[in-house]
Motif scaffolding. Structure first.
Motif, mmCIF file in Angstrom:
data_model
loop_
_atom_site.group_PDB
_atom_site.id
_atom_site.type_symbol
_atom_site.label_atom_id
_atom_site.label_comp_id
_atom_site.label_asym_id
_atom_site.label_seq_id
_atom_site.Cartn_x
_atom_site.Cartn_y
_atom_site.Cartn_z
ATOM 1 N N PHE A 190 73.079 1.463 -105.827
ATOM 2 C CA PHE A 190 71.953 1.751 -104.946
ATOM 3 C C PHE A 190 70.536 1.128 -106.247
ATOM 4 O O PHE A 190 70.972 0.410 -106.927
ATOM 5 C CB PHE A 190 71.236 3.048 -105.494
ATOM 6 N N ARG A 191 69.542 0.657 -104.963
ATOM 7 C CA ARG A 191 68.844 -0.191 -105.649
ATOM 8 C C ARG A 191 66.937 0.464 -105.538
ATOM 9 O O ARG A 191 66.672 1.710 -104.566
ATOM 10 C CB ARG A 191 68.365 -1.432 -105.408
ATOM 11 N N GLN A 192 66.516 0.546 -106.520
ATOM 12 C CA GLN A 192 64.773 1.149 -106.270
ATOM 13 C C GLN A 192 63.358 0.266 -107.678
ATOM 14 O O GLN A 192 63.816 0.416 -108.299
ATOM 15 C CB GLN A 192 65.062 2.836 -106.951
ATOM 16 N N THR A 193 62.379 0.728 -106.359
ATOM 17 C CA THR A 193 61.607 -0.143 -106.832
ATOM 18 C C THR A 193 60.174 0.635 -107.451
ATOM 19 O O THR A 193 60.384 2.155 -106.536
ATOM 20 C CB THR A 193 60.990 -0.772 -106.106
ATOM 21 N N PRO A 194 59.204 1.313 -108.075
ATOM 22 C CA PRO A 194 58.792 2.233 -108.633
ATOM 23 C C PRO A 194 57.405 2.451 -107.299
ATOM 24 O O PRO A 194 57.349 1.440 -106.415
ATOM 25 C CB PRO A 194 57.949 1.012 -109.277
ATOM 26 N N GLY A 195 57.666 3.593 -107.071
ATOM 27 C CA GLY A 195 56.613 4.097 -105.623
ATOM 28 C C GLY A 195 58.110 3.959 -104.287
ATOM 29 O O GLY A 195 57.321 4.431 -103.961
ATOM 30 N N LYS A 196 58.679 3.332 -104.401
ATOM 31 C CA LYS A 196 59.359 3.847 -103.634
ATOM 32 C C LYS A 196 60.779 4.690 -103.619
ATOM 33 O O LYS A 196 61.841 4.895 -104.279
ATOM 34 C CB LYS A 196 60.052 2.690 -102.671
ATOM 35 N N GLU A 197 61.522 5.048 -102.084
ATOM 36 C CA GLU A 197 62.977 5.293 -101.828
ATOM 37 C C GLU A 197 63.823 4.957 -102.519
ATOM 38 O O GLU A 197 63.718 3.901 -102.536
ATOM 39 C CB GLU A 197 62.818 6.472 -100.856
ATOM 40 N N ARG A 198 64.852 5.666 -102.943
ATOM 41 C CA ARG A 198 66.087 4.666 -103.641
ATOM 42 C C ARG A 198 66.828 4.403 -102.682
ATOM 43 O O ARG A 198 66.805 4.911 -101.238
ATOM 44 C CB ARG A 198 67.163 5.774 -104.063
ATOM 45 N N GLU A 199 67.659 3.556 -103.055
ATOM 46 C CA GLU A 199 68.146 2.804 -101.279
ATOM 47 C C GLU A 199 69.639 1.815 -101.804
ATOM 48 O O GLU A 199 70.040 1.707 -102.558
ATOM 49 C CB GLU A 199 67.610 0.986 -101.011
ATOM 50 N N PHE A 200 70.227 2.529 -100.465
ATOM 51 C CA PHE A 200 72.041 2.635 -100.990
ATOM 52 C C PHE A 200 72.411 0.219 -100.122
ATOM 53 O O PHE A 200 70.919 0.048 -99.736
ATOM 54 C CB PHE A 200 72.659 2.655 -100.001
ATOM 55 N N THR A 235 63.268 -7.847 -105.288
ATOM 56 C CA THR A 235 63.504 -7.149 -106.951
ATOM 57 C C THR A 235 63.993 -6.243 -107.141
ATOM 58 O O THR A 235 63.295 -4.789 -106.494
ATOM 59 C CB THR A 235 62.643 -7.704 -106.930
ATOM 60 N N ALA A 236 64.720 -5.010 -107.858
ATOM 61 C CA ALA A 236 64.630 -3.542 -107.884
ATOM 62 C C ALA A 236 65.162 -3.847 -109.402
ATOM 63 O O ALA A 236 65.483 -4.604 -110.189
ATOM 64 C CB ALA A 236 65.525 -3.109 -107.185
ATOM 65 N N ASP A 237 65.385 -2.244 -109.876
ATOM 66 C CA ASP A 237 66.424 -1.590 -110.443
ATOM 67 C C ASP A 237 67.779 -1.826 -110.531
ATOM 68 O O ASP A 237 67.739 -0.670 -108.973
ATOM 69 C CB ASP A 237 66.245 -0.329 -110.936
ATOM 70 N N TYR A 238 68.754 -1.797 -110.866
ATOM 71 C CA TYR A 238 70.318 -1.312 -109.764
ATOM 72 C C TYR A 238 70.644 -0.744 -110.600
ATOM 73 O O TYR A 238 71.726 -0.939 -111.977
ATOM 74 C CB TYR A 238 70.853 -3.015 -109.369
ATOM 75 N N TYR A 239 71.661 0.153 -109.551
ATOM 76 C CA TYR A 239 72.158 1.225 -110.267
ATOM 77 C C TYR A 239 73.884 1.683 -109.365
ATOM 78 O O TYR A 239 73.626 1.705 -108.836
ATOM 79 C CB TYR A 239 71.679 3.243 -110.369
ATOM 80 N N CYS A 240 74.496 2.280 -110.383
ATOM 81 C CA CYS A 240 75.800 2.200 -109.688
ATOM 82 C C CYS A 240 76.164 3.455 -110.512
ATOM 83 O O CYS A 240 75.691 4.282 -111.448
ATOM 84 C CB CYS A 240 76.811 1.427 -110.821
ATOM 85 N N ALA A 241 77.117 4.257 -109.341
ATOM 86 C CA ALA A 241 76.998 5.664 -109.876
ATOM 87 C C ALA A 241 78.496 6.147 -108.828
ATOM 88 O O ALA A 241 79.008 5.178 -108.512
ATOM 89 C CB ALA A 241 75.872 6.510 -108.410
ATOM 90 N N ALA A 242 79.406 7.237 -109.561
ATOM 91 C CA ALA A 242 80.285 7.375 -108.915
ATOM 92 C C ALA A 242 80.420 8.910 -108.633
ATOM 93 O O ALA A 242 79.942 9.626 -108.692
ATOM 94 C CB ALA A 242 81.300 7.538 -110.471
ATOM 95 N N GLY A 243 81.670 9.121 -107.770
ATOM 96 C CA GLY A 243 81.629 10.432 -106.499
ATOM 97 C C GLY A 243 82.818 10.054 -106.574
ATOM 98 O O GLY A 243 83.302 8.675 -105.391
#
Length: 120
Positions: A36-46, A89-97
């Motif tokens: 997922f990725r996210q920029t300040p002020g925006k929703e997290r995006e798949f 441009t964003a912070d990119y996050y990984c997640a497990a589930g």
């Protein structure tokens, strides 16, 4: 379960990056991994996800430029992003589930983000 995302950086439009997500701890090999990725002020995006069997899912906005792969032996998932654009441009996050999901709420474990900055 711990996830460590890495590989971000500052690049130019058109460049490529390969992000890595290393998974450790009491991780079950059947977990799906999502980016997922996210920029300040925006929703997290798949962005993309991959199941333990290698089935993949991509966001329509990036599917022509992104490839997700996994190395189960190394407990690592990779996200290749080609033809980078400033809007990536964003912070990119990984997640497990469990399973293969495009929804962040279904992922139980999250790592710290890795920052991607694309300059025009």
């Amino acid at each position: 379960v711990q996830l460590q995302a890495s590989g971000g950086g500052s690049v130019q439009t058109g460049d490529s990056l390969r992000l890595s997500c290393a998974v450790s701890g009491r991780y079950h090999y059947t977990y799906g991994i999502g980016w997922f990725r996210q920029t300040p002020g925006k929703e997290r995006e798949f962005v993309a996800a991959i199941s333990w069997r290698g089935f993949t899912s991509y966001a329509d906005s990036v599917k022509d430029r992104v490839t997700i792969t996994r190395d189960n032996a190394a407990n690592t998932v990779f996200l290749q992003i080609d033809s980078l654009k400033p809007e990536d441009t964003a912070d990119y996050y990984c997640a497990a589930g469990a399973g293969l999901s495009t929804t962040g709420e279904t992922y139980r474990y999250w790592g710290q983000g890795t920052q991607v900055t694309v300059s025009s």
